[in-house]
Design an enzyme around this catalytic site. Structure first.
Site, PDB file in Angstrom:
ATOM      1  N   ARG A   1      -6.460  54.226  10.677  1.00  0.00           N
ATOM      2  CA  ARG A   1      -7.783  53.587  10.609  1.00  0.00           C
ATOM      3  C   ARG A   1      -8.019  52.673  11.814  1.00  0.00           C
ATOM      4  NH1 ARG A   1      -9.584  50.718   5.088  1.00  0.00           N
ATOM      5  NH2 ARG A   1      -8.033  49.140   5.634  1.00  0.00           N
TER       6      ARG A   1
ATOM      7  N   LYS B   1     -11.556  53.442  -2.030  1.00  0.00           N
ATOM      8  CA  LYS B   1     -12.323  52.803  -3.107  1.00  0.00           C
ATOM      9  C   LYS B   1     -13.701  52.312  -2.609  1.00  0.00           C
ATOM     10  CE  LYS B   1      -9.986  49.379  -4.644  1.00  0.00           C
ATOM     11  NZ  LYS B   1     -10.550  48.045  -4.819  1.00  0.00           N
TER      12      LYS B   1
ATOM     13  N   ARG C   1       1.671  45.558   1.373  1.00  0.00           N
ATOM     14  CA  ARG C   1       0.413  45.546   0.620  1.00  0.00           C
ATOM     15  C   ARG C   1       0.484  46.482  -0.581  1.00  0.00           C
ATOM     16  NH1 ARG C   1      -3.975  47.305   4.702  1.00  0.00           N
ATOM     17  NH2 ARG C   1      -5.486  46.881   3.085  1.00  0.00           N
TER      18      ARG C   1
ATOM     19  N   ARG D   1      -7.936  41.423 -11.184  1.00  0.00           N
ATOM     20  CA  ARG D   1      -6.714  41.784 -10.451  1.00  0.00           C
ATOM     21  C   ARG D   1      -5.468  41.417 -11.245  1.00  0.00           C
ATOM     22  NH1 ARG D   1      -9.084  41.777  -5.138  1.00  0.00           N
ATOM     23  NH2 ARG D   1      -7.739  42.423  -3.457  1.00  0.00           N
TER      24      ARG D   1
ATOM     25  N   ARG E   1      -6.647  46.843  12.388  1.00  0.00           N
ATOM     26  CA  ARG E   1      -6.447  45.615  11.606  1.00  0.00           C
ATOM     27  C   ARG E   1      -4.959  45.335  11.474  1.00  0.00           C
ATOM     28  NH1 ARG E   1      -9.867  46.291   6.112  1.00  0.00           N
ATOM     29  NH2 ARG E   1      -7.909  45.402   5.407  1.00  0.00           N
TER      30      ARG E   1
HETATM   31  P1  AMP Z   1     -10.398  42.423  -1.301  1.00  0.00           P
HETATM   32  O1  AMP Z   1     -11.546  42.611  -0.375  1.00  0.00           O
HETATM   33  O2  AMP Z   1     -10.712  42.822  -2.712  1.00  0.00           O
HETATM   34  O3  AMP Z   1      -9.125  43.034  -0.792  1.00  0.00           O
HETATM   35  O4  AMP Z   1     -10.121  40.844  -1.376  1.00  0.00           O
HETATM   36  C1  AMP Z   1      -9.806  40.091  -0.230  1.00  0.00           C
HETATM   37  C2  AMP Z   1      -9.009  38.849  -0.646  1.00  0.00           C
HETATM   38  O5  AMP Z   1      -9.792  38.025  -1.522  1.00  0.00           O
HETATM   39  C3  AMP Z   1      -7.744  39.131  -1.432  1.00  0.00           C
HETATM   40  O6  AMP Z   1      -6.656  39.399  -0.589  1.00  0.00           O
HETATM   41  C4  AMP Z   1      -7.557  37.821  -2.196  1.00  0.00           C
HETATM   42  O7  AMP Z   1      -7.057  36.795  -1.348  1.00  0.00           O
HETATM   43  C5  AMP Z   1      -8.989  37.459  -2.541  1.00  0.00           C
HETATM   44  N1  AMP Z   1      -9.406  38.050  -3.834  1.00  0.00           N
HETATM   45  C6  AMP Z   1     -10.424  38.925  -4.025  1.00  0.00           C
HETATM   46  N2  AMP Z   1     -10.556  39.212  -5.328  1.00  0.00           N
HETATM   47  C7  AMP Z   1      -9.608  38.512  -5.989  1.00  0.00           C
HETATM   48  C8  AMP Z   1      -9.220  38.403  -7.355  1.00  0.00           C
HETATM   49  N3  AMP Z   1      -9.860  39.090  -8.320  1.00  0.00           N
HETATM   50  N4  AMP Z   1      -8.190  37.588  -7.672  1.00  0.00           N
HETATM   51  C9  AMP Z   1      -7.541  36.886  -6.733  1.00  0.00           C
HETATM   52  N5  AMP Z   1      -7.832  36.949  -5.412  1.00  0.00           N
HETATM   53  C10 AMP Z   1      -8.861  37.754  -5.026  1.00  0.00           C
END
Ligand code: AMP
Length: 262
Positions: A162, A44, A206, A123, A195
């Site tokens: 990765r 993505k 996940r 989300r 990671r």
């Molecule tokens: P990401 O880079 O999108 O995987 O986001 C990293 C972390 O940020 C996630 O694991 C959540 O803890 C938090 N996070 C990011 N976007 C959201 C969202 N829309 N709703 C809730 N938590 C979020």
């Protein structure tokens, strides 16, 4: 479609409404407004980058907002943001109220004439509903919700191979994008690492967490006739070509989103 000459630093999105973007996107006759969905490992992030270059839109990632705040010293972080960062640290979703307050603060980015590409938000269905209301207030319409799909087996192969650079954050893959010297970053010479959440035992957790939240979200957008499913198999350029083809078909058909009751 146009392509951006100078890259916007997304200062308003990343730092909040008091910041100024160094290169504000040029208003476009037809700004593109998209949401990106897809499990971890579907690519993505790469697609977001390619789409932003192609359409001149900004990549609005909520994860990036939190990562930017994390780099600030504690004094520069609001109590709500501190709570959000604690959730993120524990690998949990940040509560809807906090995420939504950050989005409302950044509503200017949703109205921006350059368009946007939302990544990592919404989300949950609660977030999707709130976004729908916010966009209606701003008189802005979504063009599509892109849902990238890849078989489980391939996601596992992509994530477990990765390797990431701790210094410049470059990403490599043992099979498809190996560094020139094994284990060493091509760009800055730092030792690459895996990671913690890319280890096989974490990946399944996940993926299950993603599926649980994504299914109702996809139903939400399918009912609104906005969901566009794209196969994410093969090279990033192939996925990108499929995305553009699907989007151009959709934009050309002058699609009017259908608002149906849940
Ligand atoms: P990401 O880079 O999108 O995987 O986001 C990293 C972390 O940020 C996630 O694991 C959540 O803890 C938090 N996070 C990011 N976007 C959201 C969202 N829309 N709703 C809730 N938590 C979020």
């Amino acid at each position: 479609m146009t392509s951006m000459n100078a890259k916007n630093d997304r200062a308003i999105w990343l730092q909040g409404p008091n910041a100024c973007c160094s290169v504000p996107p040029a208003p476009l006759a037809r700004p593109v407004r998209l949401i990106l969905l897809g499990a971890p490992g579907v690519g993505k992030g790469t697609q977001a980058e390619l789409l932003c270059q192609h359409f001149g839109a900004c990549h609005l990632s909520t994860g990036d907002v939190f990562r930017t705040a994390k780099k600030c010293d504690n004094a520069g972080v609001s109590p709500a943001m501190a709570g959000a960062l604690a959730c993120m640290q524990r690998g949990e979703l940040v509560p809807d109220e906090i995420v939504l307050s950050l989005i409302v603060e950044r509503a200017k980015c949703l109205r921006c004439g350059g368009g946007f590409l939302l990544d990592g938000f919404p989300r949950t269905v609660g977030q999707a509903q709130a976004l729908e209301d916010l966009l209606a207030d701003q008189e802005v319409e979504l063009d599509a919700v892109l849902d990238y799909k890849l078989p489980h087996k391939e996601i596992l192969a992509r994530l477990s191979g990765r390797r990431t650079c701790p210094n410049c954050k470059a990403s490599f893959h043992l099979a498809s994008l190996a560094p020139k010297i094994p284990g060493v970053c091509d760009h800055c010479g730092e030792i690459l690492f895996q990671r913690e959440d890319d280890r096989p035992e974490s990946i399944s957790v996940r993926l299950a967490a993603y599926a649980k939240n994504a299914s109702p979200l996809k139903r939400f957008y399918k009912r609104r006739n906005l969901l566009v499913t794209i196969a994410a198999a093969g090279a990033p350029e192939e996925t990108f070509a499929r995305t553009i083809e699907a989007l151009e078909r959709r934009l050309a058909s002058n699609h009017e989103p259908q608002l149906l009751c849940e």
